[in-house]
Scaffold this active site. Structure first.
Site, mmCIF file in Angstrom:
data_model
loop_
_atom_site.group_PDB
_atom_site.id
_atom_site.type_symbol
_atom_site.label_atom_id
_atom_site.label_comp_id
_atom_site.label_asym_id
_atom_site.label_seq_id
_atom_site.Cartn_x
_atom_site.Cartn_y
_atom_site.Cartn_z
ATOM 1 N N HIS A 72 37.654 47.290 18.713
ATOM 2 C CA HIS A 72 38.488 48.007 17.761
ATOM 3 C C HIS A 72 38.361 47.379 16.375
ATOM 4 O O HIS A 72 38.041 46.200 16.233
ATOM 5 C CB HIS A 72 39.938 47.983 18.211
ATOM 6 C CG HIS A 72 40.202 48.826 19.419
ATOM 7 N ND1 HIS A 72 41.463 49.056 19.899
ATOM 8 C CD2 HIS A 72 39.364 49.510 20.240
ATOM 9 C CE1 HIS A 72 41.403 49.838 20.961
ATOM 10 N NE2 HIS A 72 40.124 50.122 21.190
ATOM 11 N N GLU A 74 40.591 46.472 14.266
ATOM 12 C CA GLU A 74 41.494 45.338 14.039
ATOM 13 C C GLU A 74 40.902 44.054 14.619
ATOM 14 O O GLU A 74 40.974 42.990 13.997
ATOM 15 C CB GLU A 74 42.862 45.611 14.677
ATOM 16 C CG GLU A 74 43.556 46.859 14.164
ATOM 17 C CD GLU A 74 43.220 48.132 14.938
ATOM 18 O OE1 GLU A 74 44.028 49.076 14.864
ATOM 19 O OE2 GLU A 74 42.165 48.199 15.608
ATOM 20 N N CYS A 98 46.659 49.692 18.527
ATOM 21 C CA CYS A 98 47.046 49.857 19.923
ATOM 22 C C CYS A 98 47.801 48.598 20.371
ATOM 23 O O CYS A 98 47.787 47.584 19.671
ATOM 24 C CB CYS A 98 45.808 50.076 20.791
ATOM 25 S SG CYS A 98 44.771 48.594 20.996
ATOM 26 N N CYS A 101 45.586 45.361 20.446
ATOM 27 C CA CYS A 101 45.315 44.847 19.098
ATOM 28 C C CYS A 101 46.596 44.309 18.457
ATOM 29 O O CYS A 101 46.570 43.302 17.749
ATOM 30 C CB CYS A 101 44.692 45.923 18.217
ATOM 31 S SG CYS A 101 42.970 46.290 18.646
#
Length: 148
Positions: A72, A74, A98, A101
């Site tokens: 992801h 992040e 999410c 993360c």
């Protein structure tokens, strides 16, 4: 910092996260993130994609394989930061982190998350969990309405 000035900085960094999201090769969801310090200096950026050196040929269209391999935005921003992140802010586009993360953001010491409100029902339960865990540890979360 005055509210209007804060808003302008937030929009600049959300726009930057949007630009960075366009670097992702993911055909279904492109996500970007920007981490900044308390002086509004960019510390790190990230977008969603496979690890360095991993070919995305014929994998991005296979959702099952893609979800097992992709990093992801992040996480990439956290991994590429070259300094401690205590007190920093992370900006994410087009939606908030999410729960996984969010947990990594909390562990890194980031104190604020700025993003846009999610309107997609398929992710709403996950984003609600992210909101809860940010609130539980006093990480400031602000979600702007998605621009028209």
């Amino acid at each position: 910092m005055k509210r209007l000035e804060r808003y302008r900085w937030d929009m600049r960094f959300l726009d930057m996260a949007k630009l960075i999201s366009s670097w992702s090769k993911d055909p279904s969801t492109q996500v970007g993130s920007v981490i900044v310090d308390s002086n509004n200096r960019v510390v790190s950026v990230g977008y969603n994609g496979f690890p360095q050196g991993i070919s995305d040929d014929n994998r991005l269209d296979n959702r099952e394989t893609k979800y097992k391999m992709i990093l992801h935005a992040e996480r990439n921003a956290l991994l590429f930061a070259q300094r401690p992140l205590e007190g920093c802010t992370i900006y994410t586009y087009p939606f908030m982190p999410c729960p996984s993360c969010a947990s990594m953001i909390i562990q890194s010491g980031i104190s604020s998350v700025i993003s846009y409100m999610n309107k997609d029902e398929r992710w709403e339960k996950e984003f609600e969990l992210s909101r809860q865990i940010f609130k539980e540890v006093d990480v400031f979360l602000y979600e702007y309405p998605l621009p028209l």
